[in-house]
Scaffold this motif. Structure first.
Motif, mmCIF file in Angstrom:
data_model
loop_
_atom_site.group_PDB
_atom_site.id
_atom_site.type_symbol
_atom_site.label_atom_id
_atom_site.label_comp_id
_atom_site.label_asym_id
_atom_site.label_seq_id
_atom_site.Cartn_x
_atom_site.Cartn_y
_atom_site.Cartn_z
ATOM 1 N N GLU A 60 0.851 -1.188 0.000
ATOM 2 C CA GLU A 60 0.000 0.000 0.000
ATOM 3 C C GLU A 60 0.886 1.237 0.000
ATOM 4 O O GLU A 60 1.907 1.281 0.683
ATOM 5 N N PHE A 61 0.490 2.228 -0.785
ATOM 6 C CA PHE A 61 1.174 3.518 -0.801
ATOM 7 C C PHE A 61 0.256 4.528 -0.126
ATOM 8 O O PHE A 61 -0.904 4.694 -0.530
ATOM 9 N N ARG A 62 0.783 5.227 0.897
ATOM 10 C CA ARG A 62 -0.042 6.156 1.679
ATOM 11 C C ARG A 62 0.494 7.571 1.594
ATOM 12 O O ARG A 62 1.699 7.788 1.578
ATOM 13 N N VAL A 63 -0.406 8.523 1.550
ATOM 14 C CA VAL A 63 -0.078 9.927 1.728
ATOM 15 C C VAL A 63 -0.829 10.387 2.976
ATOM 16 O O VAL A 63 -2.050 10.248 3.062
ATOM 17 N N PHE A 64 -0.101 10.921 3.945
ATOM 18 C CA PHE A 64 -0.722 11.255 5.225
ATOM 19 C C PHE A 64 -0.029 12.468 5.823
ATOM 20 O O PHE A 64 0.812 13.101 5.192
ATOM 21 N N GLY A 65 -0.397 12.812 7.041
ATOM 22 C CA GLY A 65 0.156 14.009 7.677
ATOM 23 C C GLY A 65 -0.737 15.198 7.416
ATOM 24 O O GLY A 65 -1.974 15.100 7.452
ATOM 25 N N ALA A 66 -0.120 16.344 7.112
ATOM 26 C CA ALA A 66 -0.868 17.597 6.944
ATOM 27 C C ALA A 66 -1.416 17.707 5.509
ATOM 28 O O ALA A 66 -0.962 18.518 4.705
ATOM 29 N N THR A 67 -2.395 16.860 5.211
ATOM 30 C CA THR A 67 -3.045 16.926 3.904
ATOM 31 C C THR A 67 -4.054 18.072 3.889
ATOM 32 O O THR A 67 -4.491 18.550 4.941
ATOM 33 N N TRP A 182 12.108 1.036 -2.266
ATOM 34 C CA TRP A 182 11.002 0.340 -1.606
ATOM 35 C C TRP A 182 10.071 1.305 -0.862
ATOM 36 O O TRP A 182 9.678 1.092 0.285
ATOM 37 N N VAL A 183 9.714 2.379 -1.557
ATOM 38 C CA VAL A 183 8.898 3.440 -0.947
ATOM 39 C C VAL A 183 7.493 2.931 -0.651
ATOM 40 O O VAL A 183 6.892 2.192 -1.433
ATOM 41 N N ARG A 184 6.959 3.381 0.479
ATOM 42 C CA ARG A 184 5.600 3.010 0.872
ATOM 43 C C ARG A 184 4.696 4.200 1.157
ATOM 44 O O ARG A 184 3.501 4.022 1.371
ATOM 45 N N GLY A 185 5.249 5.414 1.217
ATOM 46 C CA GLY A 185 4.365 6.541 1.486
ATOM 47 C C GLY A 185 5.087 7.852 1.659
ATOM 48 O O GLY A 185 6.325 7.916 1.691
ATOM 49 N N VAL A 186 4.282 8.900 1.764
ATOM 50 C CA VAL A 186 4.779 10.265 1.937
ATOM 51 C C VAL A 186 4.010 10.939 3.064
ATOM 52 O O VAL A 186 2.777 10.865 3.117
ATOM 53 N N GLU A 187 4.733 11.581 3.949
ATOM 54 C CA GLU A 187 4.137 12.347 5.044
ATOM 55 C C GLU A 187 4.354 13.830 4.788
ATOM 56 O O GLU A 187 5.484 14.267 4.569
ATOM 57 N N TYR A 188 3.274 14.598 4.794
ATOM 58 C CA TYR A 188 3.375 16.050 4.659
ATOM 59 C C TYR A 188 3.640 16.651 6.040
ATOM 60 O O TYR A 188 2.956 16.313 7.006
ATOM 61 N N MET A 189 4.602 17.581 6.102
ATOM 62 C CA MET A 189 5.000 18.135 7.391
ATOM 63 C C MET A 189 4.986 19.662 7.365
ATOM 64 O O MET A 189 5.381 20.283 6.368
#
Length: 226
Positions: A60-67, A182-189
Motif C-alpha cells: 500500500e502507498f499512503r499519503v498522510f500528515g498535513a493533507t 522500496w517506498v511506501r508513502g509520503v508524510e506532509y509536514m
C-alpha cells in the motif's frame, strides 16, 4: 561575479540528456558532474539492510500528515500502477561519489501525487517513508520538482528488487539517499524533521552541486538541530 547556480537549475538544464547523446569521457568531453563525483558505468547496488520481499496483496502507498482535507490517501499496488505513467531522463549522484548519467526513469511524477492528494497550505517539507521504517526528508519544493519521480522502471525495464522494486523515489538534483528504495508513502509536514541518514550524520539538504554530504557542513538554517 554572478551568483552560483543552484543544483535544481543545473539539473533542469541536463534533464533532456539521453544515454545515447551523453558525453563520453573518451571523446574528450566528460559529462558535467558535481564536485567530487566520478562517472560510473553500470549501476552498483547500495542500500542499508536486507532486500524486502514484495507482497502485492499487502502493498500500500499512503499519503498522510498535513493533507489539505485532513484525510490520508491510499493506493494498493494495482491502483498505483494504474496512475499516469511518465518518464524523465536524469542523472543519479550517490554520496559514495559515483554518478550514473543519462538514465531514463519511468513511473509516477511526484507532482501527480501532490495533485491527487494535495498538502495543506502550511506544509513546508515531506518525509518519504520506505520499508523497515527507512525515511528521507526534503523540502516540499524539492519533492515538487518536475524531475522528481516515483520510479518503477529504468531505461524501459522494471526495477529489480535490489534496486528498489516495486517503487523507488528519484530526486535527480539531490544525492541519491534522498530517494529511498522500496517506498511506501509520503508524510506532509509543517516543519522539517530529519530522516534516517540525516539523523546519522548526513547533510540535511543533500545538494550534490554544493557537495552537501555531511551534517558538519551544515550552515544555520539548513536543518533541525541534531
Amino acid at each position: 561575479m554572478g551568483q552560483p547556480e543552484s543544483g535544481a537549475h543545473r539539473e533542469a538544464e541536463r534533464s533532456d540528456r539521453s544515454p545515447e547523446n551523453s558525453p563520453d569521457p573518451a571523446s574528450g568531453f566528460p559529462p558535467d558532474l558535481p564536485p567530487g563525483q566520478r562517472l560510473q558505468r553500470g549501476w552498483p547496488v547500495t542500500h542499508y539492510g536486507p532486500v524486502p520481499k514484495f507482497k502485492p496483496d499487502r502493498w500500500e502507498f499512503r499519503v498522510f500528515g498535513a493533507t489539505a482535507d485532513g484525510d490520508k490517501r491510499c493506493w494498493n499496488h494495482e491502483e498505483f500502477s494504474a496512475l499516469p505513467f511518465s518518464t524523465v531522463v536524469a542523472d543519479l549522484h550517490c554520496v559514495t561519489k559515483f554518478s550514473m548519467v543519462g538514465a531514463e526513469w519511468g513511473g509516477v511524477p511526484a507532482r501527480t501525487i501532490l495533485e491527487l492528494a494535495p498538502p495543506a497550505p502550511h506544509v513546508t517539507h515531506v518525509m518519504v517513508w520506505a520499508e523497515y521504517g527507512y525515511s528521507a526528508n526534503m523540502r516540499l519544493a524539492d519533492f515538487a520538482s518536475e524531475h522528481t519521480i516515483f520510479a518503477t522502471h529504468k531505461d524501459g525495464e522494471l526495477l529489480t528488487a535490489e534496486h528498489g522494486f516495486p517503487l523507488r523515489l528519484i530526486v535527480p538534483h539531490l544525492y541519491a539517499w534522498k530517494g529511498p528504495k522500496w517506498v511506501r508513502g509520503v508524510e506532509y509536514m509543517a516543519a522539517d524533521r530529519r530522516g534516517f541518514w540525516e539523523e546519522r550524520g548526513y547533510h540535511n539538504l543533500g545538494d550534490p552541486w554544493r557537495e552537501q554530504r555531511y551534517s558538519y557542513q551544515e550552515e544555520p538554517g539548513d536543518g533541525p538541530e541534531l
